[in-house]
Design an enzyme around this catalytic site. Sequence first.
Site, PDB file in Angstrom:
ATOM      1  N   LYS A  81      33.877  38.171  38.193  1.00  0.00           N
ATOM      2  CA  LYS A  81      34.260  36.991  38.970  1.00  0.00           C
ATOM      3  C   LYS A  81      33.558  35.734  38.479  1.00  0.00           C
ATOM      4  O   LYS A  81      34.139  34.649  38.483  1.00  0.00           O
ATOM      5  CB  LYS A  81      33.954  37.197  40.464  1.00  0.00           C
ATOM      6  CG  LYS A  81      34.930  38.141  41.136  1.00  0.00           C
ATOM      7  CD  LYS A  81      34.870  38.007  42.653  1.00  0.00           C
ATOM      8  CE  LYS A  81      35.887  38.933  43.305  1.00  0.00           C
ATOM      9  NZ  LYS A  81      35.791  38.933  44.769  1.00  0.00           N
ATOM     10  N   LYS A 132      44.208  47.042  37.630  1.00  0.00           N
ATOM     11  CA  LYS A 132      44.198  47.210  39.083  1.00  0.00           C
ATOM     12  C   LYS A 132      45.121  46.192  39.752  1.00  0.00           C
ATOM     13  O   LYS A 132      45.177  45.035  39.331  1.00  0.00           O
ATOM     14  CB  LYS A 132      42.747  46.985  39.553  1.00  0.00           C
ATOM     15  CG  LYS A 132      42.509  47.170  41.026  1.00  0.00           C
ATOM     16  CD  LYS A 132      41.048  46.905  41.387  1.00  0.00           C
ATOM     17  CE  LYS A 132      40.732  45.422  41.436  1.00  0.00           C
ATOM     18  NZ  LYS A 132      39.514  45.108  42.209  1.00  0.00           N
ATOM     19  N   LYS A 170      44.560  40.939  44.366  1.00  0.00           N
ATOM     20  CA  LYS A 170      45.063  39.656  44.877  1.00  0.00           C
ATOM     21  C   LYS A 170      44.594  38.495  44.010  1.00  0.00           C
ATOM     22  O   LYS A 170      45.245  37.477  43.937  1.00  0.00           O
ATOM     23  CB  LYS A 170      44.664  39.448  46.331  1.00  0.00           C
ATOM     24  CG  LYS A 170      43.181  39.358  46.584  1.00  0.00           C
ATOM     25  CD  LYS A 170      42.885  39.480  48.061  1.00  0.00           C
ATOM     26  CE  LYS A 170      41.512  40.079  48.254  1.00  0.00           C
ATOM     27  NZ  LYS A 170      41.277  40.615  49.573  1.00  0.00           N
TER      28      LYS A 170
HETATM   29  P1  AMP Z   1      39.213  43.645  49.041  1.00  0.00           P
HETATM   30  O1  AMP Z   1      40.581  43.146  49.123  1.00  0.00           O
HETATM   31  O2  AMP Z   1      38.547  43.389  47.735  1.00  0.00           O
HETATM   32  O3  AMP Z   1      38.369  43.268  50.242  1.00  0.00           O
HETATM   33  O4  AMP Z   1      39.348  45.227  49.083  1.00  0.00           O
HETATM   34  C1  AMP Z   1      39.540  45.957  50.264  1.00  0.00           C
HETATM   35  C2  AMP Z   1      39.589  47.439  49.981  1.00  0.00           C
HETATM   36  O5  AMP Z   1      40.743  47.771  49.205  1.00  0.00           O
HETATM   37  C3  AMP Z   1      38.396  47.962  49.173  1.00  0.00           C
HETATM   38  O6  AMP Z   1      38.002  49.211  49.694  1.00  0.00           O
HETATM   39  C4  AMP Z   1      38.936  48.110  47.780  1.00  0.00           C
HETATM   40  O7  AMP Z   1      38.265  49.095  47.033  1.00  0.00           O
HETATM   41  C5  AMP Z   1      40.372  48.522  48.059  1.00  0.00           C
HETATM   42  N1  AMP Z   1      41.273  48.157  46.954  1.00  0.00           N
HETATM   43  C6  AMP Z   1      41.504  46.908  46.487  1.00  0.00           C
HETATM   44  N2  AMP Z   1      42.416  46.931  45.483  1.00  0.00           N
HETATM   45  C7  AMP Z   1      42.733  48.250  45.300  1.00  0.00           C
HETATM   46  C8  AMP Z   1      43.627  48.930  44.412  1.00  0.00           C
HETATM   47  N3  AMP Z   1      44.357  48.270  43.509  1.00  0.00           N
HETATM   48  N4  AMP Z   1      43.717  50.278  44.515  1.00  0.00           N
HETATM   49  C9  AMP Z   1      42.975  50.970  45.425  1.00  0.00           C
HETATM   50  N5  AMP Z   1      42.128  50.376  46.289  1.00  0.00           N
HETATM   51  C10 AMP Z   1      42.012  49.034  46.247  1.00  0.00           C
END
Ligand code: AMP
Length: 334
Positions: A114, A197, A200
């Site tokens: 990041k 991956k 967002k």
């Molecule tokens: P965040 O949006 O970064 O707060 O992520 C929220 C949760 O979603 C966390 O547990 C991440 O590890 C999971 N996560 C985010 N992107 C992915 C993805 N592409 N595949 C699986 N898990 C994800």
Amino acid sequence: MGTPRVFSGIQPTADSFHLGNYLGAVKQWVDLQETGDALYCVVDLHAITMPYDPATLRRRTRVAAAQLIATGLDPERCILFVQSQVPEHAELAWVLSCLTGFGEASRMTQFKDKSAKGGAETASVGLFTYPMLMAADILLYRTDEVPVGEDQRQHLELSRNLAQRFNHRFGETFTVPAPYILPAVAKITDLQDPTSKMSKSSSAPQGIIDLLDEPAAIRKKINRAVTDTESVVRVDDEAKPGVTNLLRIYAALCGEKADDIAARYGDGGYGGFKKDLGDLVVDTFSPIRERTARYLSDDAALDAVLNEGARRARKIATETMARVRERSGFPPAV
Ligand code: AMP
Ligand code: TRP
């Protein structure tokens, strides 16, 4: 041991969660509230580590909470709350930051990724200390299990190290948390770039399916998902990352094995397979989208749920902090 304590968090940094968040994390949260003593947190303090707008953050925090309830989190069965309403998170994060080596924090890959994007000079110190805040979230509740996607594994390892370090130096205080990561859904990939991956922050809109997307948009994105030049549906991470990702999504949504689904479609091409997957995602997400809108239409009810969640979370957090204060050599809070 009794019922495991479960904790996880999600950032309110988008107007909708996406399919990766849903399959990699939130779906497990819903399951674990049945078997565990679960707390789930909308981590708004983490969301300010990158430049942000307060009005947008306020809206997204509510949308995040509404989506979590719409997905199946039941405030009667789990504690659902907003991180900034429990000030002990920031307090414990400071103590843990002082136990973390500068080099140790510098090795966190999410920080490296990041900060590299915007140029390391412009990254905030908060982005650097983000993993210690995450460790504080987890350790405050004496958590046994943390359901997350694969991208959080390194942060969890740091949380475990910090728990052990504190216990070793100052006396047994924290539970050492274990990751709860399901390999089949731990890394859902981008529909346009199936070796990266779904994210967002880095996926193009066509590569990411939002929980709140309209049915037509969901079907279109799946129809256009990158596959390969063969016509056989089968699991093969190396040769067929696109089809394999779609199969994993399909399997996670319907509960069948990816290989069994693949065997049903065989080498009949990808059209029918994609159409059925589109229907499956739409059937799963449409009710969630409708319920989210309903929860968002009643501000007072949503506030009441979140305030009650924060009150219950804070009760646990202040107990842990009282112990931490004592062990750390601070006078009690007054
Ligand atoms: P965040 O949006 O970064 O707060 O992520 C929220 C949760 O979603 C966390 O547990 C991440 O590890 C999971 N996560 C985010 N992107 C992915 C993805 N592409 N595949 C699986 N898990 C994800
Ligand atoms: N860092 C996590 C993410 O980006 C969100 C998070 C913050 C979290 N605190 C947490 C996840 C505590 C699990 C436990 O996805």
